[in-house]
Design an enzyme around this catalytic site. Structure first.
Site, PDB file in Angstrom:
ATOM      1  N   LYS A  85       3.378 -33.866 -16.644  1.00  0.00           N
ATOM      2  CA  LYS A  85       2.545 -33.812 -15.267  1.00  0.00           C
ATOM      3  C   LYS A  85       1.718 -35.272 -15.236  1.00  0.00           C
ATOM      4  O   LYS A  85       1.534 -35.818 -16.506  1.00  0.00           O
ATOM      5  CB  LYS A  85       1.334 -33.063 -15.510  1.00  0.00           C
ATOM      6  CG  LYS A  85       0.511 -32.443 -14.492  1.00  0.00           C
ATOM      7  CD  LYS A  85      -0.438 -31.406 -14.510  1.00  0.00           C
ATOM      8  CE  LYS A  85      -1.500 -31.078 -13.835  1.00  0.00           C
ATOM      9  NZ  LYS A  85      -2.229 -30.093 -13.845  1.00  0.00           N
ATOM     10  N   ASP A  87      -0.340 -25.417  -7.670  1.00  0.00           N
ATOM     11  CA  ASP A  87       0.384 -24.375  -8.261  1.00  0.00           C
ATOM     12  C   ASP A  87       0.734 -23.300  -7.024  1.00  0.00           C
ATOM     13  O   ASP A  87       0.236 -22.079  -7.335  1.00  0.00           O
ATOM     14  CB  ASP A  87      -0.297 -23.749  -9.499  1.00  0.00           C
ATOM     15  CG  ASP A  87      -0.159 -24.704 -10.546  1.00  0.00           C
ATOM     16  OD1 ASP A  87      -0.832 -24.622 -11.495  1.00  0.00           O
ATOM     17  OD2 ASP A  87       0.620 -25.611 -10.429  1.00  0.00           O
ATOM     18  N   ASP A 123       5.482 -20.743 -12.091  1.00  0.00           N
ATOM     19  CA  ASP A 123       4.322 -20.984 -12.671  1.00  0.00           C
ATOM     20  C   ASP A 123       3.252 -21.464 -11.775  1.00  0.00           C
ATOM     21  O   ASP A 123       3.088 -22.729 -11.519  1.00  0.00           O
ATOM     22  CB  ASP A 123       4.367 -22.311 -13.703  1.00  0.00           C
ATOM     23  CG  ASP A 123       3.097 -22.737 -14.341  1.00  0.00           C
ATOM     24  OD1 ASP A 123       3.092 -23.625 -15.171  1.00  0.00           O
ATOM     25  OD2 ASP A 123       1.834 -21.794 -14.407  1.00  0.00           O
ATOM     26  N   ASP A 156       9.688 -24.832 -13.708  1.00  0.00           N
ATOM     27  CA  ASP A 156       8.399 -24.056 -13.442  1.00  0.00           C
ATOM     28  C   ASP A 156       8.251 -24.160 -11.805  1.00  0.00           C
ATOM     29  O   ASP A 156       8.400 -25.468 -11.175  1.00  0.00           O
ATOM     30  CB  ASP A 156       7.070 -24.886 -13.768  1.00  0.00           C
ATOM     31  CG  ASP A 156       6.779 -24.250 -15.026  1.00  0.00           C
ATOM     32  OD1 ASP A 156       5.712 -24.769 -15.910  1.00  0.00           O
ATOM     33  OD2 ASP A 156       7.299 -23.473 -15.979  1.00  0.00           O
ATOM     34  N   HIS A 192       1.218 -18.401 -23.249  1.00  0.00           N
ATOM     35  CA  HIS A 192       0.615 -19.167 -24.253  1.00  0.00           C
ATOM     36  C   HIS A 192      -0.043 -18.345 -25.504  1.00  0.00           C
ATOM     37  O   HIS A 192      -0.439 -17.372 -25.125  1.00  0.00           O
ATOM     38  CB  HIS A 192      -0.473 -20.149 -23.771  1.00  0.00           C
ATOM     39  CG  HIS A 192      -0.554 -20.899 -22.536  1.00  0.00           C
ATOM     40  ND1 HIS A 192      -0.327 -20.315 -21.167  1.00  0.00           N
ATOM     41  CD2 HIS A 192       0.031 -22.010 -22.421  1.00  0.00           C
ATOM     42  CE1 HIS A 192      -0.146 -21.195 -20.492  1.00  0.00           C
ATOM     43  NE2 HIS A 192       0.095 -22.394 -21.147  1.00  0.00           N
ATOM     44  N   MET A 221      10.423 -16.863 -22.881  1.00  0.00           N
ATOM     45  CA  MET A 221       9.732 -18.222 -23.234  1.00  0.00           C
ATOM     46  C   MET A 221       8.187 -18.028 -23.498  1.00  0.00           C
ATOM     47  O   MET A 221       7.467 -17.140 -23.233  1.00  0.00           O
ATOM     48  CB  MET A 221       9.692 -18.982 -21.963  1.00  0.00           C
ATOM     49  CG  MET A 221       8.957 -20.547 -22.068  1.00  0.00           C
ATOM     50  SD  MET A 221       7.152 -20.502 -21.706  1.00  0.00           S
ATOM     51  CE  MET A 221       7.386 -20.712 -20.158  1.00  0.00           C
ATOM     52  N   HIS A 271       4.040 -30.938 -10.304  1.00  0.00           N
ATOM     53  CA  HIS A 271       3.862 -31.903 -11.087  1.00  0.00           C
ATOM     54  C   HIS A 271       4.477 -33.254 -10.601  1.00  0.00           C
ATOM     55  O   HIS A 271       3.935 -34.094 -10.360  1.00  0.00           O
ATOM     56  CB  HIS A 271       4.133 -31.621 -12.656  1.00  0.00           C
ATOM     57  CG  HIS A 271       3.115 -30.584 -13.001  1.00  0.00           C
ATOM     58  ND1 HIS A 271       3.296 -29.964 -14.349  1.00  0.00           N
ATOM     59  CD2 HIS A 271       2.142 -30.045 -12.386  1.00  0.00           C
ATOM     60  CE1 HIS A 271       2.386 -29.249 -14.339  1.00  0.00           C
ATOM     61  NE2 HIS A 271       1.588 -29.060 -13.517  1.00  0.00           N
ATOM     62  N   GLU A 282       8.241 -29.366 -13.253  1.00  0.00           N
ATOM     63  CA  GLU A 282       7.369 -28.178 -12.442  1.00  0.00           C
ATOM     64  C   GLU A 282       7.310 -28.996 -10.943  1.00  0.00           C
ATOM     65  O   GLU A 282       7.185 -30.094 -10.968  1.00  0.00           O
ATOM     66  CB  GLU A 282       5.955 -28.050 -12.889  1.00  0.00           C
ATOM     67  CG  GLU A 282       5.309 -27.346 -12.211  1.00  0.00           C
ATOM     68  CD  GLU A 282       3.953 -26.904 -12.565  1.00  0.00           C
ATOM     69  OE1 GLU A 282       3.692 -26.390 -13.667  1.00  0.00           O
ATOM     70  OE2 GLU A 282       2.796 -26.894 -11.841  1.00  0.00           O
ATOM     71  N   ASP A 316      -3.619 -30.228  -8.711  1.00  0.00           N
ATOM     72  CA  ASP A 316      -2.528 -29.315  -8.858  1.00  0.00           C
ATOM     73  C   ASP A 316      -2.702 -27.816  -8.270  1.00  0.00           C
ATOM     74  O   ASP A 316      -3.219 -27.192  -8.933  1.00  0.00           O
ATOM     75  CB  ASP A 316      -2.394 -29.417 -10.551  1.00  0.00           C
ATOM     76  CG  ASP A 316      -1.110 -28.469 -10.982  1.00  0.00           C
ATOM     77  OD1 ASP A 316      -0.932 -28.259 -12.254  1.00  0.00           O
ATOM     78  OD2 ASP A 316      -0.005 -28.227 -10.287  1.00  0.00           O
TER      79      ASP A 316
HETATM   80  C1  DIG Z   1       0.956 -26.037 -16.649  1.00  0.00           C
HETATM   81  O1  DIG Z   1       1.884 -26.315 -15.584  1.00  0.00           O
HETATM   82  C2  DIG Z   1       1.664 -25.461 -17.886  1.00  0.00           C
HETATM   83  C3  DIG Z   1       1.059 -24.560 -18.642  1.00  0.00           C
HETATM   84  O2  DIG Z   1       0.698 -23.479 -17.810  1.00  0.00           O
HETATM   85  C4  DIG Z   1       2.087 -24.157 -19.573  1.00  0.00           C
HETATM   86  O3  DIG Z   1       2.000 -24.603 -20.895  1.00  0.00           O
HETATM   87  C5  DIG Z   1       3.467 -24.540 -18.938  1.00  0.00           C
HETATM   88  C6  DIG Z   1       4.329 -23.170 -19.031  1.00  0.00           C
HETATM   89  O4  DIG Z   1       5.115 -23.287 -17.871  1.00  0.00           O
HETATM   90  N1  DIG Z   1       3.136 -25.016 -17.674  1.00  0.00           N
HETATM   91 MN    MN Z   2       3.993 -25.608 -15.570  1.00  0.00          MN
HETATM   92 MN    MN Z   3       1.009 -27.158 -12.494  1.00  0.00          MN
END
Ligand code: DIG
Ligand code: MN
Ligand code: MN
Length: 389
Positions: free
Chosen positions: A186, A260, A290, A248, A57, A91, A223, A220, A258
């Site tokens: 998400k 992760d 991610d 992701d 980011h 990215m 999500h 993702e 979430d």
């Molecule tokens: C959260 O799952 C999001 C942020 O971390 C980011 O903007 C994006 C990039 O993979 N995933």
């Molecule tokens: Mn993500």
């Molecule tokens: Mn996430």
């Protein structure tokens, strides 16, 4: 060629965000437990564990209040580390969710000044990404949502989001950045409800954009799982539509915040079917993790977290190759997909085909008896996953 010790190679295209390795373990109920790492230190860790690339980011790299000279120093040190360790930046993305200014969202915020500031900030993040030759720009609308729908008409949110996307794609074209954009869904957290909650929601929106060919999705695992959905089905629909621009990878237990988690650590069977799909169809994009380590981890354990993400992917990739080569499994696959002789195949409509269809006598009782040994097939799959086949 099999990769017997399951260590990452550049061709695996494994990437991590600065924010993943650099996650300091803060959560809504506790402060950071790990010291802050610089972007250079994170690049060094990623090189040590064998990652192909790193993503960021804007404010993971350049703090939001950095002066121009501070920014230039950070950028040049980061570039030097990337070159020294041969780490790519495939990215880039933008934080439209951390700063309090975005507490009501960014592109969908009620204040037009916030919406305009979000555009300005995103264009600057695109500029920064291009300084490192990023080709993909991910947008996660983390705070594009509500706690009460009294705050705006949700259709206005859709229009505002579309206008922002059209603007950003035009900016990329005008700058000859050649970005492809990947939208990440998400369902909730950090907002009570987030607009465009699933990958399917974004697939529908993309079709209404001015330059839909430049916009895809970044599904993702955590999500779609939070939404109670089968992640591989969402990925397959995106792929089939030519819109799987990025992905992701992580893991998640259903019905929780979430998480992760490290890839494959919560539901290895679902992770297997995902890896099998990606490898079977020849997905050529980045395998972006991610994810972040447990709050209980120190940085040595964070390295093992990163190694574990990649190792699990490679182990499941090999399991998928075993599944595809397994004679008994492939025999069952042939059996369950074969059609009887002379059965009219479903095809495009034509009067001729319709006449064939009407002329064919279907014996639905016989069809209802056809063997579908899915228990055997699934157990053979589990045997491969358990390592006994
Ligand atoms: C959260 O799952 C999001 C942020 O971390 C980011 O903007 C994006 C990039 O993979 N995933
Ligand atoms: Mn993500
Ligand atoms: Mn996430």
């Amino acid at each position: 060629m099999t990769n017997k010790n399951y260590t990452s190679r550049p061709e695996d295209r494994f990437t991590f965000g600065l924010w993943t390795i650099g996650n300091r373990g803060r959560d809504p109920f506790g402060a950071e437990v790990r010291e802050k790492l610089t972007p250079v230190q994170i690049v060094e860790i990623l090189a040590e564990v064998g990652a192909y690339g790193v993503n960021f980011h804007d404010n993971d790299l350049v703090p939001i209040d950095a002066t121009t000279s501070e920014r230039d120093k950070i950028v040049s040190e980061f570039r030097a580390a990337l070159e020294a360790h041969n780490v790519r930046v495939p990215m880039a993305t933008v934080s439209l969710f951390s700063d309090p200014v975005f507490r009501d969202g960014a592109f969908t915020a009620n204040d037009p000044a916030v919406r305009a500031y979000a555009l300005q900030k995103t264009c600057a993040a695109m500029d920064l990404g291009k300084e490192f030759d990023a080709e993909m720009f991910v947008l996660w609308g983390g705070r594009e949502g509500t706690e009460t729908d009294a705050c705006r008409n949700p259709a206005d949110a859709v229009k505002r989001f579309r206008d922002a996307l059209n603007y950003l794609v035009e900016y990329s074209i005008s700058q000859k950045y050649d970005y492809k954009f990947a939208l990440e869904a998400k369902p909730n957290e950090p907002r009570g409800d987030i607009y465009f909650p699933t990958t399917g929601s974004y697939l529908a929106l993309i079709e209404t954009l001015d330059h839909k060919e430049l916009v895809g999705v970044n599904p993702e695992v955590a999500h779609e799982t939070m939404a109670g959905l089968n992640f591989t089905h969402a990925v397959a629909q995106a792929w089939e539509a030519g819109k799987l621009f990025h992905i992701d990878l992580n893991d998640q237990m259903p019905g929780r915040y979430d998480q992760d988690f490290r890839f494959g650590s919560a539901n290895p069977k679902q992770a297997f079917f995902l890896v099998k799909f990606l490898e079977d169809v020849g997905y050529a994009g980045m395998r972006h993790f991610d994810a972040h380590a447990y709050r209980t981890s120190d940085y040595e354990d964070v390295k093992d977290f990163a190694r574990g993400c990649m190792r699990t992917y490679l182990i499941l990739k090999e399991k998928a190759q075993r599944w595809n080569a397994d004679k008994e499994i492939q025999g069952i696959i042939r059996e369950i997909h074969e059609a009887g002789d002379g059965v009219p195949q479903v095809a495009k409509f034509s009067k001729h085909h319709k006449a064939q269809l009407d002329a064919y006598e279907f014996n639905r009782h016989e069809l209802a008896q056809k063997s579908l040994p899915y228990e055997r097939l699934d157990q053979l799959t589990m045997d491969i996953l358990f390592g006994v086949r």
